[in-house]
Design a protein around this motif. Structure first.
Motif, PDB file in Angstrom:
ATOM      1  N   GLY A   1       0.790  -1.229   0.000  1.00 61.08           N
ATOM      2  CA  GLY A   1       0.000   0.000   0.000  1.00 61.08           C
ATOM      3  C   GLY A   1       0.815   1.268   0.000  1.00 61.08           C
ATOM      4  N   ILE A   2       2.008   1.211  -0.582  1.00 62.85           N
ATOM      5  CA  ILE A   2       2.889   2.379  -0.628  1.00 62.85           C
ATOM      6  C   ILE A   2       2.806   3.017  -2.014  1.00 62.85           C
ATOM      7  N   THR A   3       2.336   4.237  -2.071  1.00 64.16           N
ATOM      8  CA  THR A   3       2.252   4.961  -3.336  1.00 64.16           C
ATOM      9  C   THR A   3       3.642   5.452  -3.718  1.00 64.16           C
ATOM     10  N   PHE A   4       4.030   5.240  -4.963  1.00 66.11           N
ATOM     11  CA  PHE A   4       5.366   5.652  -5.391  1.00 66.11           C
ATOM     12  C   PHE A   4       5.325   6.226  -6.799  1.00 66.11           C
ATOM     13  N   ALA A   5       6.388   6.940  -7.141  1.00 61.83           N
ATOM     14  CA  ALA A   5       6.559   7.459  -8.501  1.00 61.83           C
ATOM     15  C   ALA A   5       7.737   6.749  -9.148  1.00 61.83           C
ATOM     16  N   SER A   6       7.757   6.737 -10.463  1.00 60.75           N
ATOM     17  CA  SER A   6       8.809   6.043 -11.204  1.00 60.75           C
ATOM     18  C   SER A   6       9.738   7.041 -11.877  1.00 60.75           C
ATOM     19  N   SER A   7      11.030   6.705 -11.921  1.00 61.40           N
ATOM     20  CA  SER A   7      12.020   7.576 -12.564  1.00 61.40           C
ATOM     21  C   SER A   7      13.125   6.737 -13.187  1.00 61.40           C
ATOM     22  N   THR A   8      13.709   7.242 -14.253  1.00 61.29           N
ATOM     23  CA  THR A   8      14.876   6.580 -14.833  1.00 61.29           C
ATOM     24  C   THR A   8      16.168   7.151 -14.275  1.00 61.29           C
ATOM     25  N   ALA A   9      16.054   8.246 -13.492  1.00 61.78           N
ATOM     26  CA  ALA A   9      17.229   8.927 -12.942  1.00 61.78           C
ATOM     27  C   ALA A   9      18.224   9.282 -14.055  1.00 61.78           C
ATOM     28  N   HIS A  10      17.700   9.679 -15.195  1.00 60.08           N
ATOM     29  CA  HIS A  10      18.547  10.068 -16.326  1.00 60.08           C
ATOM     30  C   HIS A  10      19.671  10.991 -15.837  1.00 60.08           C
ATOM     31  N   PRO A  11      20.915  10.773 -16.240  1.00 63.58           N
ATOM     32  CA  PRO A  11      21.367   9.865 -17.302  1.00 63.58           C
ATOM     33  C   PRO A  11      21.777   8.472 -16.828  1.00 63.58           C
ATOM     34  N   ARG A  12      21.435   8.113 -15.581  1.00 66.77           N
ATOM     35  CA  ARG A  12      21.775   6.764 -15.129  1.00 66.77           C
ATOM     36  C   ARG A  12      21.124   5.722 -16.025  1.00 66.77           C
TER      37      ARG A  12
ATOM     38  N   ASN B   1      18.713   6.061 -19.627  1.00 71.13           N
ATOM     39  CA  ASN B   1      18.180   7.049 -20.559  1.00 71.13           C
ATOM     40  C   ASN B   1      16.693   7.281 -20.356  1.00 71.13           C
ATOM     41  N   ILE B   2      16.308   8.540 -20.368  1.00 72.58           N
ATOM     42  CA  ILE B   2      14.921   8.905 -20.114  1.00 72.58           C
ATOM     43  C   ILE B   2      13.980   8.348 -21.184  1.00 72.58           C
ATOM     44  N   GLU B   3      14.491   8.057 -22.376  1.00 75.54           N
ATOM     45  CA  GLU B   3      13.638   7.498 -23.426  1.00 75.54           C
ATOM     46  C   GLU B   3      13.212   6.062 -23.100  1.00 75.54           C
ATOM     47  N   LEU B   4      13.809   5.468 -22.060  1.00 70.00           N
ATOM     48  CA  LEU B   4      13.447   4.120 -21.639  1.00 70.00           C
ATOM     49  C   LEU B   4      12.467   4.134 -20.475  1.00 70.00           C
ATOM     50  N   ALA B   5      11.818   5.261 -20.238  1.00 70.32           N
ATOM     51  CA  ALA B   5      10.894   5.385 -19.108  1.00 70.32           C
ATOM     52  C   ALA B   5       9.806   4.314 -19.151  1.00 70.32           C
ATOM     53  N   ALA B   6       9.241   4.078 -20.324  1.00 69.81           N
ATOM     54  CA  ALA B   6       8.170   3.077 -20.446  1.00 69.81           C
ATOM     55  C   ALA B   6       8.711   1.661 -20.245  1.00 69.81           C
ATOM     56  N   ILE B   7       9.950   1.426 -20.670  1.00 65.34           N
ATOM     57  CA  ILE B   7      10.572   0.115 -20.466  1.00 65.34           C
ATOM     58  C   ILE B   7      10.723  -0.145 -18.970  1.00 65.34           C
ATOM     59  N   HIS B   8      11.089   0.903 -18.239  1.00 59.54           N
ATOM     60  CA  HIS B   8      11.226   0.778 -16.788  1.00 59.54           C
ATOM     61  C   HIS B   8       9.890   0.344 -16.169  1.00 59.54           C
ATOM     62  N   LEU B   9       8.801   0.953 -16.613  1.00 63.58           N
ATOM     63  CA  LEU B   9       7.478   0.586 -16.122  1.00 63.58           C
ATOM     64  C   LEU B   9       7.136  -0.853 -16.514  1.00 63.58           C
ATOM     65  N   THR B  10       7.466  -1.214 -17.752  1.00 59.62           N
ATOM     66  CA  THR B  10       7.153  -2.545 -18.255  1.00 59.62           C
ATOM     67  C   THR B  10       7.866  -3.637 -17.469  1.00 59.62           C
ATOM     68  N   LEU B  11       9.116  -3.377 -17.107  1.00 58.39           N
ATOM     69  CA  LEU B  11       9.866  -4.358 -16.324  1.00 58.39           C
ATOM     70  C   LEU B  11       9.217  -4.582 -14.964  1.00 58.39           C
ATOM     71  N   MET B  12       8.764  -3.509 -14.320  1.00 55.71           N
ATOM     72  CA  MET B  12       8.090  -3.658 -13.027  1.00 55.71           C
ATOM     73  C   MET B  12       6.739  -4.348 -13.204  1.00 55.71           C
ATOM     74  N   TYR B  13       6.069  -4.040 -14.308  1.00 52.79           N
ATOM     75  CA  TYR B  13       4.786  -4.672 -14.629  1.00 52.79           C
ATOM     76  C   TYR B  13       4.970  -6.183 -14.823  1.00 52.79           C
ATOM     77  N   LYS B  14       6.033  -6.576 -15.498  1.00 56.80           N
ATOM     78  CA  LYS B  14       6.305  -7.990 -15.728  1.00 56.80           C
ATOM     79  C   LYS B  14       6.660  -8.710 -14.430  1.00 56.80           C
ATOM     80  N   LYS B  15       7.099  -7.932 -13.416  1.00 62.85           N
ATOM     81  CA  LYS B  15       7.444  -8.519 -12.117  1.00 62.85           C
ATOM     82  C   LYS B  15       6.289  -8.410 -11.116  1.00 62.85           C
ATOM     83  N   GLY B  16       5.059  -8.145 -11.601  1.00 62.95           N
ATOM     84  CA  GLY B  16       3.909  -8.217 -10.715  1.00 62.95           C
ATOM     85  C   GLY B  16       3.205  -6.923 -10.396  1.00 62.95           C
ATOM     86  N   LEU B  17       3.773  -5.774 -10.777  1.00 63.85           N
ATOM     87  CA  LEU B  17       3.102  -4.501 -10.555  1.00 63.85           C
ATOM     88  C   LEU B  17       1.882  -4.420 -11.468  1.00 63.85           C
ATOM     89  N   THR B  18       0.730  -3.968 -10.949  1.00 61.90           N
ATOM     90  CA  THR B  18      -0.456  -3.885 -11.795  1.00 61.90           C
ATOM     91  C   THR B  18      -0.291  -2.767 -12.825  1.00 61.90           C
TER      92      THR B  18
END
Length: 281
Positions: A191-202, A204-221
């Motif tokens: 029940g912890i609300t959080f925001a997602s970030s790529t911490a660019h340039p750690r 690349n910011i263009e991979l923001a959706a990939i970052h979400l997809t990886l968490m989604y594939k690991k069980g995030l709704t």
């Protein structure tokens, strides 16, 4: 890069080389000049409790240890709090002499007027140190990076911590050895609300959706994933009256995808900022 990744608004901060790096700005990712792109020139103060600070200057200057990092931040906050008190007393009573002007303290004292503080911390013990310091000084704080947040969800929930998570994958080092996209589903489960970030340039910011997809594939709704990159991020930064959702009166920042957003093969095909097309694939 941001537009190609479907990112229309970003919060840009100083790097992690210093304990207290300065202020962060909120910007739109399209525009010809910095002033044209800027939404909020000084949105929050940035602080850091990672190894980056201790390795930047090697042995030439403090801090050299985690203890020193925490102590130096506390010392700066104590000075700023005292400066803030004296300054406010002089404003309330013209007969009182204000403290000698100090540019750094005058800037930092704004955190005692509610200015948000974004504290970068990766390791769980650094996160708890950040919480302890922030609550000691009654700061309006947000934890950034939060690599090991999935190891201490009970603590984060107890203190009602706002977390900005990411990147949650990539090269692993001493501080990121527990980096795992499972972080999203664990935080959601608790029940912890959080925001997602790529911490660019750690990452690349263009991979923001990939970052979400990886968490989604690991069980995030799917809904939690999308909210972490939109309305949650906007709320944490106090920008939700303008961005973060599609509602009358907001900025009409819209991303049209060529497929399901949480699919590795999808990409942003059209991006609008304030109702104007700024990117087309």
């Amino acid at each position: 890069m941001a537009l190609a990744g479907g990112v229309t608004t970003a919060v840009t901060c100083p790097g992690d080389a210093n304990l207290i790096g300065g202020t962060c700005a909120a910007i739109k990712t399209s525009g010809k000049t910095v002033s044209e792109m800027t939404m909020v020139p000084e949105l929050a103060f940035h602080m850091c409790l990672t190894d980056d600070v201790r390795t930047t200057y090697s042995s030439k200057r403090a801090p050299k240890t985690r203890l020193a990092s925490a102590a130096l931040i506390r010392e700066a906050l104590m000075k700023a709090k005292n400066y803030h008190t004296l300054w406010k007393l002089s404003e309330a009573d013209p007969s009182r002499k204000p403290p000698k002007f100090d540019m750094k303290l005058h800037s930092l004292m704004r955190v005692f007027d509610g200015m948000p503080v974004k504290i970068t911390a990766k390791r769980s013990h650094d996160m708890t140190t950040a919480i302890r310091i922030a609550e000691e000084f009654e700061l309006n704080y947000i934890l950034e990076d939060c690599t090991e947040s999935w190891l201490i969800p009970d603590i984060l929930k107890k203190h009602q911590v706002n977390c900005v998570v990411g990147p949650s994958y990539g090269q692993k080092s001493n501080e990121s050895r527990y980096r795992d996209p499972i972080v999203g589903s664990v935080l959601e489960e608790h029940g912890i609300t959080f925001a997602s970030s790529t911490a660019h340039p750690r990452m690349n910011i263009e991979l923001a959706a990939i970052h979400l997809t990886l968490m989604y594939k690991k069980g995030l709704t799917a809904m939690a994933a999308l909210e972490s990159a939109t309305i949650n991020a906007a709320r944490f930064c106090g920008l939700d009256q303008r961005v973060g959702s599609l509602e009358p009166g907001k900025d009409a920042d819209i991303v049209i995808w060529d497929g399901y957003p949480l699919d590795y093969y999808s990409s942003a095909s059209t991006v609008l900022i304030e109702g104007k097309v700024v990117y087309q694939k």
